[in-house]
Design an enzyme around this catalytic site. Structure first.
Site, mmCIF file in Angstrom:
data_model
loop_
_atom_site.group_PDB
_atom_site.id
_atom_site.type_symbol
_atom_site.label_atom_id
_atom_site.label_comp_id
_atom_site.label_asym_id
_atom_site.label_seq_id
_atom_site.Cartn_x
_atom_site.Cartn_y
_atom_site.Cartn_z
ATOM 1 N N SER A 1 -0.363 -8.020 7.470
ATOM 2 C CA SER A 1 0.147 -6.879 6.287
ATOM 3 C C SER A 1 1.540 -7.037 5.853
ATOM 4 O O SER A 1 2.167 -7.299 6.463
ATOM 5 C CB SER A 1 -0.105 -5.450 6.798
ATOM 6 O OG SER A 1 0.395 -4.499 5.999
ATOM 7 N N TYR B 1 2.068 0.677 13.976
ATOM 8 C CA TYR B 1 1.074 -0.191 13.621
ATOM 9 C C TYR B 1 1.660 -1.476 12.920
ATOM 10 O O TYR B 1 1.496 -2.588 13.245
ATOM 11 C CB TYR B 1 0.378 0.514 12.469
ATOM 12 C CG TYR B 1 -0.062 -0.341 11.349
ATOM 13 C CD1 TYR B 1 0.382 -0.556 10.012
ATOM 14 C CD2 TYR B 1 -1.255 -1.014 11.488
ATOM 15 C CE1 TYR B 1 -0.016 -1.252 9.148
ATOM 16 C CE2 TYR B 1 -2.182 -1.824 10.540
ATOM 17 C CZ TYR B 1 -1.535 -2.225 9.511
ATOM 18 O OH TYR B 1 -1.947 -2.964 8.458
ATOM 19 N N LYS C 1 1.420 -5.710 14.117
ATOM 20 C CA LYS C 1 0.982 -6.821 13.003
ATOM 21 C C LYS C 1 1.924 -8.045 13.137
ATOM 22 O O LYS C 1 2.017 -9.012 13.543
ATOM 23 C CB LYS C 1 1.145 -6.467 11.615
ATOM 24 C CG LYS C 1 -0.090 -5.459 11.323
ATOM 25 C CD LYS C 1 -1.471 -6.337 11.397
ATOM 26 C CE LYS C 1 -2.792 -5.540 11.062
ATOM 27 N NZ LYS C 1 -4.198 -6.257 11.266
HETATM 28 C C1 WQD Z 1 1.058 4.153 -0.952
HETATM 29 C C2 WQD Z 1 2.120 4.980 -1.934
HETATM 30 C C3 WQD Z 1 2.533 6.810 -0.306
HETATM 31 C C4 WQD Z 1 -1.102 8.946 -0.632
HETATM 32 C C5 WQD Z 1 -0.354 1.398 4.097
HETATM 33 C C6 WQD Z 1 -0.255 0.388 5.289
HETATM 34 C C7 WQD Z 1 -0.303 -0.991 4.766
HETATM 35 C C8 WQD Z 1 -2.018 -0.923 4.502
HETATM 36 C C9 WQD Z 1 -2.151 0.106 3.190
HETATM 37 C C10 WQD Z 1 -3.372 -1.489 6.105
HETATM 38 C C11 WQD Z 1 3.055 5.417 -0.846
HETATM 39 C C12 WQD Z 1 1.734 7.194 -1.925
HETATM 40 C C13 WQD Z 1 -0.145 8.163 -0.712
HETATM 41 C C14 WQD Z 1 -0.894 10.397 -1.210
HETATM 42 C C15 WQD Z 1 1.259 9.665 -2.149
HETATM 43 N N1 WQD Z 1 -2.616 -0.543 5.511
HETATM 44 N N2 WQD Z 1 0.979 8.292 -1.573
HETATM 45 N N3 WQD Z 1 0.086 10.461 -2.130
HETATM 46 O O1 WQD Z 1 1.692 3.346 3.088
HETATM 47 O O2 WQD Z 1 1.993 1.748 1.006
HETATM 48 O O3 WQD Z 1 0.594 1.230 3.004
HETATM 49 O O4 WQD Z 1 -1.616 1.314 3.666
HETATM 50 O O5 WQD Z 1 -3.833 -2.398 5.906
HETATM 51 O O6 WQD Z 1 -0.118 -1.901 5.969
HETATM 52 O O7 WQD Z 1 1.332 0.261 5.581
HETATM 53 O O8 WQD Z 1 -0.345 2.812 1.247
HETATM 54 O O9 WQD Z 1 -1.692 4.258 0.212
HETATM 55 O O10 WQD Z 1 -0.838 5.015 1.941
HETATM 56 O O11 WQD Z 1 0.662 4.807 0.029
HETATM 57 O O12 WQD Z 1 1.913 9.836 -2.822
HETATM 58 O O13 WQD Z 1 -1.867 11.255 -0.869
HETATM 59 O O14 WQD Z 1 1.289 6.089 -2.123
HETATM 60 O O15 WQD Z 1 3.776 7.781 0.020
HETATM 61 O O16 WQD Z 1 4.452 5.539 -1.611
HETATM 62 P P1 WQD Z 1 1.330 2.297 2.057
HETATM 63 P P2 WQD Z 1 -0.728 4.425 0.877
#
Ligand code: WQD
Length: 351
Positions: free
Chosen positions: A126, A151, A155
């Site tokens: 990731s 997490y 990785k």
């Molecule tokens: C993306 C952006 C949130 C939800 C994680 C892991 C990565 C992979 C994908 C496994 C961020 C914002 C989110 C919401 C929001 N995991 N957000 N409101 O954190 O970039 O990545 O998930 O494979 O390894 O680190 O993904 O989709 O959670 O968030 O504003 O209700 O959307 O703050 O900026 P992230 P995400």
């Protein structure tokens, strides 16, 4: 026919990858303890491919049960290892559960690789390994920063374990660093099935739009970015899936220069949370009910991929756009609502 073992085959990326592997002539078996997934998704895979996929409902942390799979399938030529816990927030609350599950399962698998001389291994990593990178877009040579969560550390540690293991074995390995997987199979027969309230942005958007979530919160609008919200690299799950087939071909062709090579799998486009919401509203024709809320601990400000290496070396050419991600995710969410009984059946049988 080349037999591939997909761990986590009932999961989101695993199931989409199985479809791509089968469509490219591979025989596939899955191992998934269904602790975070539902076996019913393999019915969808069968509906799309016409192939019945066997799943071994085994916990990879149990070495004997894992070993037995290889004893029963002595013709496994390659392994694609997806199975791991991946919720960033949960990993902060339960670090030992994450280190034990994600590392013991990997080590057990590699012990079987050694015992059964499995030649090819593709590891699901990731972009989280980069942490808060100083330079973006990140390349495979961008030095990893301290991870933002247990997490992320699992990785980083898993990559080191795999890398060190190849030095003492003949295993040829590819490490794939996913950015933000999103979207669903265009047929809307399979897609992402988050357990409980989704943490990730795209299912958060579609569940808000369908009414399962009252109002979505944008986690932070005061970041040093063009519109104040975080920037990420959203990559369609089908593009991601195809990269695994290309990685296996690359290894089987003996094209790899080193025993363990790393590739970024991102679209190469940085997209803000607000831009992602605008894309959804455009393709769905629906206004999204959201508010600008507080920052989420652990979030990096911005990250997106330089994907030149995967393009030039693997021949990977991601085809789906951000709008495609939103339209396929929305179509899938609407299918889930229409067929709620289909997916509420825990027995793994499609109604
Ligand atoms: C993306 C952006 C949130 C939800 C994680 C892991 C990565 C992979 C994908 C496994 C961020 C914002 C989110 C919401 C929001 N995991 N957000 N409101 O954190 O970039 O990545 O998930 O494979 O390894 O680190 O993904 O989709 O959670 O968030 O504003 O209700 O959307 O703050 O900026 P992230 P995400």
């Amino acid at each position: 026919m080349s037999k591939i073992l997909v761990t986590g085959g009932c999961g989101y990326i695993g199931s989409h990858t199985i479809i791509d592997l089968v469509e490219n002539g591979y025989e596939v078996i899955s191992v998934d303890n269904n602790s975070r997934s539902n076996q019913v998704i393999l019915k969808g895979v069968e509906q799309i491919t016409g192939q019945k996929i066997k799943n071994y409902k085994v916990d990879l942390c149990d070495f004997d049960d894992t070993y037995a799979i290889f004893q029963e399938n002595t013709d496994i030529e390659g392994i694609i290892h997806f199975a791991a816990y991946k919720a960033v927030g949960e990993s902060v609350e339960k670090p030992l559960m994450y280190f034990e599950n994600n590392l013991v399962s990997l080590i057990n698998l590699l012990k079987c690789v050694k015992e059964f001389n499995i030649p090819y291994f593709v590891f699901s990593s990731s972009c989280t390994v980069y942490g808060n990178a100083d330079e973006i877009p990140v390349t495979e040579k961008t030095p990893p920063k301290p991870a933002e969560s247990p997490y992320g550390y699992t990785k980083q540690m898993s990559e080191q374990i795999v890398n060190e293991f190849t030095k003492s074995s003949g295993m040829q390995c590819i490490i794939l660093r996913y950015f933000n997987p999103a979207g669903a199979h265009p047929s809307a027969i399979i897609g992402e099935m988050p357990l409980g309230k989704p943490q990730n942005l795209v299912p958060g958007i579609t569940q808000t739009a369908i009414g399962r979530i009252e109002k979505m919160s944008v986690h932070g609008s005061d970041y040093p970015t063009r519109d104040g919200s975080c920037i990420r690299d959203y990559i369609h799950v089908c593009d991601l899936a195809h990269a695994h087939t290309l990685a296996l071909k690359y290894l089987k062709d003996g094209s790899n220069a080193d025993q363990c090579e790393v590739f970024n799998l991102g679209s190469g486009n940085g997209v803000s949370v607000l831009e992602a919401i605008q894309s959804f509203e455009k393709v769905s024709g629906q206004k999204l009910n959201y508010e600008l809320g507080p920052r989420r601990p652990g979030d990096v400000v911005a990250i997106y991929a330089n994907n030149d290496l995967a393009r030039s070396v693997l021949g990977w050419d991601p085809a789906y756009t951000l709008d495609d991600i939103m339209s396929t995710a929305w179509k899938w969410e609407q299918r889930l609502k229409a067929d709620e009984t289909v997916f509420s059946n825990q027995s793994g049988e499609l109604n």
